[in-house]
Design a protein around this motif. Structure first.
Motif, PDB file in Angstrom:
ATOM      1  N   ALA A 105       0.845  -1.193   0.000  1.00 50.70           N
ATOM      2  CA  ALA A 105       0.000   0.000   0.000  1.00 50.70           C
ATOM      3  C   ALA A 105       0.881   1.243   0.000  1.00 50.70           C
ATOM      4  O   ALA A 105       1.842   1.329   0.777  1.00 50.70           O
ATOM      5  N   TYR A 106       0.551   2.190  -0.861  1.00 52.06           N
ATOM      6  CA  TYR A 106       1.327   3.421  -1.003  1.00 52.06           C
ATOM      7  C   TYR A 106       0.404   4.628  -1.022  1.00 52.06           C
ATOM      8  O   TYR A 106      -0.725   4.554  -1.503  1.00 52.06           O
ATOM      9  N   THR A 107       0.921   5.732  -0.533  1.00 51.36           N
ATOM     10  CA  THR A 107       0.249   7.005  -0.703  1.00 51.36           C
ATOM     11  C   THR A 107       0.740   7.585  -2.016  1.00 51.36           C
ATOM     12  O   THR A 107       1.942   7.675  -2.250  1.00 51.36           O
ATOM     13  N   LEU A 108      -0.197   7.942  -2.886  1.00 54.12           N
ATOM     14  CA  LEU A 108       0.101   8.605  -4.148  1.00 54.12           C
ATOM     15  C   LEU A 108      -0.173  10.084  -3.951  1.00 54.12           C
ATOM     16  O   LEU A 108      -1.303  10.470  -3.655  1.00 54.12           O
ATOM     17  N   GLU A 109       0.857  10.901  -4.077  1.00 53.80           N
ATOM     18  CA  GLU A 109       0.705  12.357  -4.026  1.00 53.80           C
ATOM     19  C   GLU A 109       0.847  12.863  -5.455  1.00 53.80           C
ATOM     20  O   GLU A 109       1.872  12.644  -6.099  1.00 53.80           O
ATOM     21  N   ALA A 110      -0.208  13.508  -5.958  1.00 50.57           N
ATOM     22  CA  ALA A 110      -0.215  14.011  -7.333  1.00 50.57           C
ATOM     23  C   ALA A 110      -0.327  15.529  -7.317  1.00 50.57           C
ATOM     24  O   ALA A 110      -1.180  16.083  -6.634  1.00 50.57           O
ATOM     25  N   ARG A 111       0.560  16.160  -8.069  1.00 49.51           N
ATOM     26  CA  ARG A 111       0.544  17.623  -8.220  1.00 49.51           C
ATOM     27  C   ARG A 111       0.667  17.946  -9.702  1.00 49.51           C
ATOM     28  O   ARG A 111       1.317  17.219 -10.445  1.00 49.51           O
ATOM     29  N   CYS A 112       0.060  19.068 -10.102  1.00 50.17           N
ATOM     30  CA  CYS A 112       0.141  19.493 -11.499  1.00 50.17           C
ATOM     31  C   CYS A 112       0.180  21.003 -11.567  1.00 50.17           C
ATOM     32  O   CYS A 112      -0.464  21.693 -10.778  1.00 50.17           O
ATOM     33  N   ARG A 113       0.945  21.494 -12.542  1.00 49.58           N
ATOM     34  CA  ARG A 113       0.965  22.927 -12.849  1.00 49.58           C
ATOM     35  C   ARG A 113       1.105  23.095 -14.358  1.00 49.58           C
ATOM     36  O   ARG A 113       1.456  22.159 -15.066  1.00 49.58           O
ATOM     37  N   GLY A 114       0.795  24.299 -14.816  1.00 51.42           N
ATOM     38  CA  GLY A 114       0.899  24.600 -16.236  1.00 51.42           C
ATOM     39  C   GLY A 114      -0.340  24.241 -17.035  1.00 51.42           C
ATOM     40  O   GLY A 114      -0.315  24.272 -18.266  1.00 51.42           O
ATOM     41  N   ARG A 115      -1.431  23.917 -16.372  1.00 46.97           N
ATOM     42  CA  ARG A 115      -2.649  23.521 -17.080  1.00 46.97           C
ATOM     43  C   ARG A 115      -3.189  24.663 -17.943  1.00 46.97           C
ATOM     44  O   ARG A 115      -3.507  24.470 -19.106  1.00 46.97           O
ATOM     45  N   ALA A 116      -3.301  25.837 -17.362  1.00 47.45           N
ATOM     46  CA  ALA A 116      -3.853  26.976 -18.101  1.00 47.45           C
ATOM     47  C   ALA A 116      -2.945  27.355 -19.269  1.00 47.45           C
ATOM     48  O   ALA A 116      -3.415  27.605 -20.384  1.00 47.45           O
ATOM     49  N   ALA A 117      -1.632  27.381 -19.040  1.00 51.52           N
ATOM     50  CA  ALA A 117      -0.681  27.729 -20.104  1.00 51.52           C
ATOM     51  C   ALA A 117      -0.715  26.685 -21.227  1.00 51.52           C
ATOM     52  O   ALA A 117      -0.653  27.037 -22.406  1.00 51.52           O
ATOM     53  N   ALA A 118      -0.825  25.408 -20.869  1.00 53.09           N
ATOM     54  CA  ALA A 118      -0.885  24.354 -21.879  1.00 53.09           C
ATOM     55  C   ALA A 118      -2.162  24.475 -22.711  1.00 53.09           C
ATOM     56  O   ALA A 118      -2.126  24.347 -23.938  1.00 53.09           O
ATOM     57  N   ARG A 119      -3.275  24.721 -22.042  1.00 50.25           N
ATOM     58  CA  ARG A 119      -4.546  24.872 -22.744  1.00 50.25           C
ATOM     59  C   ARG A 119      -4.487  26.062 -23.715  1.00 50.25           C
ATOM     60  O   ARG A 119      -4.891  25.955 -24.868  1.00 50.25           O
ATOM     61  N   GLU A 120      -3.939  27.190 -23.254  1.00 49.67           N
ATOM     62  CA  GLU A 120      -3.831  28.388 -24.093  1.00 49.67           C
ATOM     63  C   GLU A 120      -2.911  28.134 -25.293  1.00 49.67           C
ATOM     64  O   GLU A 120      -3.246  28.492 -26.426  1.00 49.67           O
TER      65      GLU A 120
END
Length: 187
Positions: free
Chosen positions: A127-142
């Motif tokens: 069993a593991y804790t998965l920590e997920a983070r993301c950035r750049g979503r708005a810039a990628a979409r644009e």
């Protein structure tokens, strides 16, 4: 592909046991954390804008919703012996889930056809804790919409890649160290 593992000495309190990074193909807005040796159990439900990361059990440990329909995102996948320090930078998405890994490895693959990736890590069962983070979503979409608008003028142009960054970490979910990963050293 970037993969690291230092078996000669125990991992430091501020370094992962193993890490991989690279571009991951997004299909129909999705990519996934796959446990390829696991049997079919409970698939992860489709993620939404409000819940961009969902988890299941079996081959699809987690599904990630990208800001893009079909493109490549940049991803870092790390295995830590215990909870890790916060990675630098602002994050648009920050979630944590517990996942059950069958092992002996996990991989980030495309969302529909499970096309291969550069992000593969050896991860022992547990069993593991998965920590997920993301950035750049708005810039990628644009950038993607700008590319679509300009595509009529330049049919040979390629869509932008790697603007959306995902940082994924796995560490033991229980109170003690995982016997095959080792205990994080104390300083």
């Amino acid at each position: 592909m970037t993969t690291s593992r230092d078996d000669a000495s125990a991992p430091g309190a501020h370094t992962p046991v193993a890490a991989a990074s690279g571009l991951v193909l997004v299909e129909k807005g999705l990519f996934r954390l796959s446990d390829p040796q696991a049997g079919p159990l409970r698939p992860a439900p489709d993620p939404t804008e409000d819940t961009p990361v969902t988890t299941g059990s079996g081959p699809d440990l987690a599904l990630f919703l990208s800001a893009l329909e079909d493109a490549d995102v940049w991803a870092v996948l790390e295995l830590w012996a215990g909870p890790a320090p916060e990675p630098e930078g602002p994050w648009e998405v920050r979630v944590s889930h517990v996942v059950e890994v069958t092992g002996p490895d996990v991989a980030l693959v495309s969302g529909v056809s499970a096309l291969g990736t550069e992000c593969v890590l050896p991860v022992p069962a547990g069993a593991y804790t998965l920590e997920a983070r993301c950035r750049g979503r708005a810039a990628a979409r644009e950038a993607f919409h700008t590319w679509l608008a300009a595509e009529d003028d330049d049919a040979d142009s390629e869509p932008p890649t790697g603007l959306e960054h995902w940082h994924l970490r796995l560490h033991t979910a229980g109170p003690g160290p995982h016997p095959e990963i080792g205990e994080p050293p104390t300083r």
